[in-house]
Design a protein around this motif. Structure first.
Motif, PDB file in Angstrom:
ATOM      1  N   THR A   1       0.684  -1.222  -0.069  1.00 42.29           N
ATOM      2  CA  THR A   1       0.042   0.101   0.014  1.00 42.29           C
ATOM      3  C   THR A   1       0.796   1.426  -0.038  1.00 42.29           C
ATOM      4  OG1 THR A   1      -1.750  -1.062   1.076  1.00 42.29           O
ATOM      5  CG2 THR A   1      -1.928   1.266   1.301  1.00 42.29           C
ATOM      6  N   VAL A   2       0.261   2.387  -0.722  1.00 37.94           N
ATOM      7  CA  VAL A   2       0.910   3.722  -0.787  1.00 37.94           C
ATOM      8  C   VAL A   2       0.239   4.580  -0.371  1.00 37.94           C
ATOM      9  CG1 VAL A   2       1.951   5.195  -2.236  1.00 37.94           C
ATOM     10  CG2 VAL A   2       2.423   3.142  -2.767  1.00 37.94           C
ATOM     11  N   TYR A   3       0.560   5.485   0.262  1.00 40.59           N
ATOM     12  CA  TYR A   3      -0.362   6.404   1.151  1.00 40.59           C
ATOM     13  C   TYR A   3       0.093   8.036   0.699  1.00 40.59           C
ATOM     14  CZ  TYR A   3      -0.901   2.772   4.413  1.00 40.59           C
ATOM     15  OH  TYR A   3      -1.061   1.384   4.708  1.00 40.59           O
ATOM     16  N   LEU A   4      -1.173   9.021   0.593  1.00 41.95           N
ATOM     17  CA  LEU A   4      -1.131  10.140   0.356  1.00 41.95           C
ATOM     18  C   LEU A   4      -1.709  11.076   1.555  1.00 41.95           C
ATOM     19  CD1 LEU A   4       0.695  12.324  -1.467  1.00 41.95           C
ATOM     20  CD2 LEU A   4      -1.965  12.541  -2.643  1.00 41.95           C
ATOM     21  N   GLN A   5      -0.695  11.637   2.530  1.00 42.82           N
ATOM     22  CA  GLN A   5      -1.188  12.453   3.576  1.00 42.82           C
ATOM     23  C   GLN A   5      -1.614  13.726   2.960  1.00 42.82           C
ATOM     24  OE1 GLN A   5      -2.473  11.515   6.631  1.00 42.82           O
ATOM     25  NE2 GLN A   5      -3.079  13.550   6.668  1.00 42.82           N
ATOM     26  N   MET A   6      -2.629  14.328   2.977  1.00 38.70           N
ATOM     27  CA  MET A   6      -2.821  15.691   2.465  1.00 38.70           C
ATOM     28  C   MET A   6      -3.299  16.600   3.766  1.00 38.70           C
ATOM     29  SD  MET A   6      -4.624  14.769  -1.046  1.00 38.70           S
ATOM     30  CE  MET A   6      -6.088  14.105  -0.377  1.00 38.70           C
ATOM     31  N   ASN A   7      -2.498  17.497   4.080  1.00 37.65           N
ATOM     32  CA  ASN A   7      -2.904  18.362   5.259  1.00 37.65           C
ATOM     33  C   ASN A   7      -3.167  19.989   4.359  1.00 37.65           C
ATOM     34  OD1 ASN A   7      -2.644  16.330   6.835  1.00 37.65           O
ATOM     35  ND2 ASN A   7      -0.604  16.880   7.154  1.00 37.65           N
ATOM     36  N   SER A   8      -3.595  20.616   5.292  1.00 37.14           N
ATOM     37  CA  SER A   8      -3.827  22.144   4.826  1.00 37.14           C
ATOM     38  C   SER A   8      -4.583  22.219   3.574  1.00 37.14           C
ATOM     39  CB  SER A   8      -2.557  22.962   5.040  1.00 37.14           C
ATOM     40  OG  SER A   8      -1.850  22.895   6.316  1.00 37.14           O
ATOM     41  N   LEU A   9      -5.574  21.346   3.177  1.00 38.58           N
ATOM     42  CA  LEU A   9      -6.043  21.389   2.057  1.00 38.58           C
ATOM     43  C   LEU A   9      -6.832  22.622   1.402  1.00 38.58           C
ATOM     44  CD1 LEU A   9      -7.650  17.669   2.044  1.00 38.58           C
ATOM     45  CD2 LEU A   9      -5.825  18.478   0.390  1.00 38.58           C
ATOM     46  N   LYS A  10      -6.661  22.837   0.159  1.00 38.58           N
ATOM     47  CA  LYS A  10      -7.061  24.041  -0.518  1.00 38.58           C
ATOM     48  C   LYS A  10      -8.090  23.820  -1.352  1.00 38.58           C
ATOM     49  CE  LYS A  10      -2.654  26.250  -0.153  1.00 38.58           C
ATOM     50  NZ  LYS A  10      -1.478  26.917  -0.848  1.00 38.58           N
ATOM     51  N   PRO A  11      -8.997  24.788  -1.939  1.00 38.04           N
ATOM     52  CA  PRO A  11     -10.114  24.380  -2.691  1.00 38.04           C
ATOM     53  C   PRO A  11      -9.357  24.199  -4.120  1.00 38.04           C
ATOM     54  CG  PRO A  11     -10.707  26.328  -1.548  1.00 38.04           C
ATOM     55  CD  PRO A  11      -9.429  25.815  -1.083  1.00 38.04           C
ATOM     56  N   GLU A  12      -8.211  24.534  -4.516  1.00 39.39           N
ATOM     57  CA  GLU A  12      -7.543  24.343  -5.651  1.00 39.39           C
ATOM     58  C   GLU A  12      -6.863  22.684  -5.866  1.00 39.39           C
ATOM     59  OE1 GLU A  12      -7.134  26.698  -3.907  1.00 39.39           O
ATOM     60  OE2 GLU A  12      -4.974  27.511  -3.707  1.00 39.39           O
ATOM     61  N   ASP A  13      -6.989  22.046  -4.503  1.00 40.52           N
ATOM     62  CA  ASP A  13      -6.513  20.863  -4.628  1.00 40.52           C
ATOM     63  C   ASP A  13      -7.808  19.809  -4.932  1.00 40.52           C
ATOM     64  OD1 ASP A  13      -5.012  21.378  -1.269  1.00 40.52           O
ATOM     65  OD2 ASP A  13      -3.836  21.289  -3.453  1.00 40.52           O
ATOM     66  N   THR A  14      -8.963  20.275  -5.100  1.00 39.49           N
ATOM     67  CA  THR A  14     -10.070  19.594  -5.745  1.00 39.49           C
ATOM     68  C   THR A  14      -9.789  18.498  -7.102  1.00 39.49           C
ATOM     69  OG1 THR A  14     -11.681  20.818  -4.639  1.00 39.49           O
ATOM     70  CG2 THR A  14     -12.487  19.574  -6.324  1.00 39.49           C
ATOM     71  N   ALA A  15      -9.754  17.653  -6.981  1.00 39.01           N
ATOM     72  CA  ALA A  15      -9.653  16.575  -8.420  1.00 39.01           C
ATOM     73  C   ALA A  15      -9.864  15.082  -8.306  1.00 39.01           C
ATOM     74  CB  ALA A  15      -8.138  17.033  -8.767  1.00 39.01           C
ATOM     75  N   VAL A  16      -9.603  14.451  -9.275  1.00 36.46           N
ATOM     76  CA  VAL A  16      -9.527  13.006  -9.145  1.00 36.46           C
ATOM     77  C   VAL A  16      -8.263  12.770  -8.749  1.00 36.46           C
ATOM     78  CG1 VAL A  16     -10.143  10.908 -10.099  1.00 36.46           C
ATOM     79  CG2 VAL A  16     -11.599  12.698 -10.487  1.00 36.46           C
ATOM     80  N   TYR A  17      -7.788  11.902  -7.815  1.00 34.33           N
ATOM     81  CA  TYR A  17      -6.570  11.548  -7.620  1.00 34.33           C
ATOM     82  C   TYR A  17      -6.252  10.146  -8.007  1.00 34.33           C
ATOM     83  CZ  TYR A  17      -5.571  15.797  -5.058  1.00 34.33           C
ATOM     84  OH  TYR A  17      -5.518  17.186  -4.669  1.00 34.33           O
ATOM     85  N   TYR A  18      -5.317   9.902  -8.751  1.00 34.97           N
ATOM     86  CA  TYR A  18      -4.830   8.598  -9.206  1.00 34.97           C
ATOM     87  C   TYR A  18      -3.499   8.166  -8.448  1.00 34.97           C
ATOM     88  CZ  TYR A  18      -8.162   9.917 -12.826  1.00 34.97           C
ATOM     89  OH  TYR A  18      -9.483  10.056 -13.522  1.00 34.97           O
ATOM     90  N   CYS A  19      -3.323   6.931  -8.395  1.00 34.06           N
ATOM     91  CA  CYS A  19      -2.126   6.395  -8.067  1.00 34.06           C
ATOM     92  C   CYS A  19      -1.544   5.517  -9.440  1.00 34.06           C
ATOM     93  CB  CYS A  19      -2.166   5.539  -6.750  1.00 34.06           C
ATOM     94  SG  CYS A  19      -3.002   3.865  -6.744  1.00 34.06           S
ATOM     95  N   ALA A  20      -0.153   5.228  -9.314  1.00 38.69           N
ATOM     96  CA  ALA A  20       0.522   4.742 -10.478  1.00 38.69           C
ATOM     97  C   ALA A  20       1.851   4.093 -10.054  1.00 38.69           C
ATOM     98  CB  ALA A  20       0.807   5.989 -11.450  1.00 38.69           C
TER      99      ALA A  20
END
Length: 121
Positions: A78-97
């Motif tokens: 498993t791989v993780y992405l911890q996202m803090n201090s989120l902003k409206p411009e971070d809105t998106a579909v997130y993909y792992c690769a």
């Protein structure tokens, strides 16, 4: 063949946090570099973060540096992405690769189906 499944997306207020997970099956992730990308409506898919197979090397887009952290647990595939201090411009579909090495650009061998992240203002 590597099968990737993202989870952990959702709706969060600006300033909040989310942790995305990417679980792999088919092959162990131990041999692969991993990356996170995102795509907002009407925009091209963009690089967010990447991590080497050992976890010893990480890269981040300037727009998320200091706010997002990529990590991996090879024992859990498993791989993780911890996202803090989120902003409206971070809105998106997130993909792992996944790929055998960190690739500049979106030409990675394997992709998940994506998970939606929406940040409200």
């Amino acid at each position: 063949q590597v099968h990737l499944v993202e989870s952990g997306g959702g709706l969060v207020q600006a300033g909040g946090s989310l942790r995305l997970s990417c679980a792999a099956s088919g092959r162990t992730l131990r041999s692969y570099a991993m990356g996170w990308f995102r795509q907002a409506p009407g925009k091209e898919r963009e690089f967010v973060a990447a991590i080497s197979w050992s976890g010893g090397i990480t890269y981040y887009a300037d727009s998320v540096k200091g706010r997002f952290t990529i990590s991996r647990d090879n024992a859990k595939n498993t791989v993780y992405l911890q996202m803090n201090s989120l902003k409206p411009e971070d809105t998106a579909v997130y993909y792992c690769a996944a790929d055998t090495t960190i690739v500049v650009g979106p030409s990675w061998d394997y992709w998940g189906q994506g998970t939606q992240v929406t940040v409200s203002s």
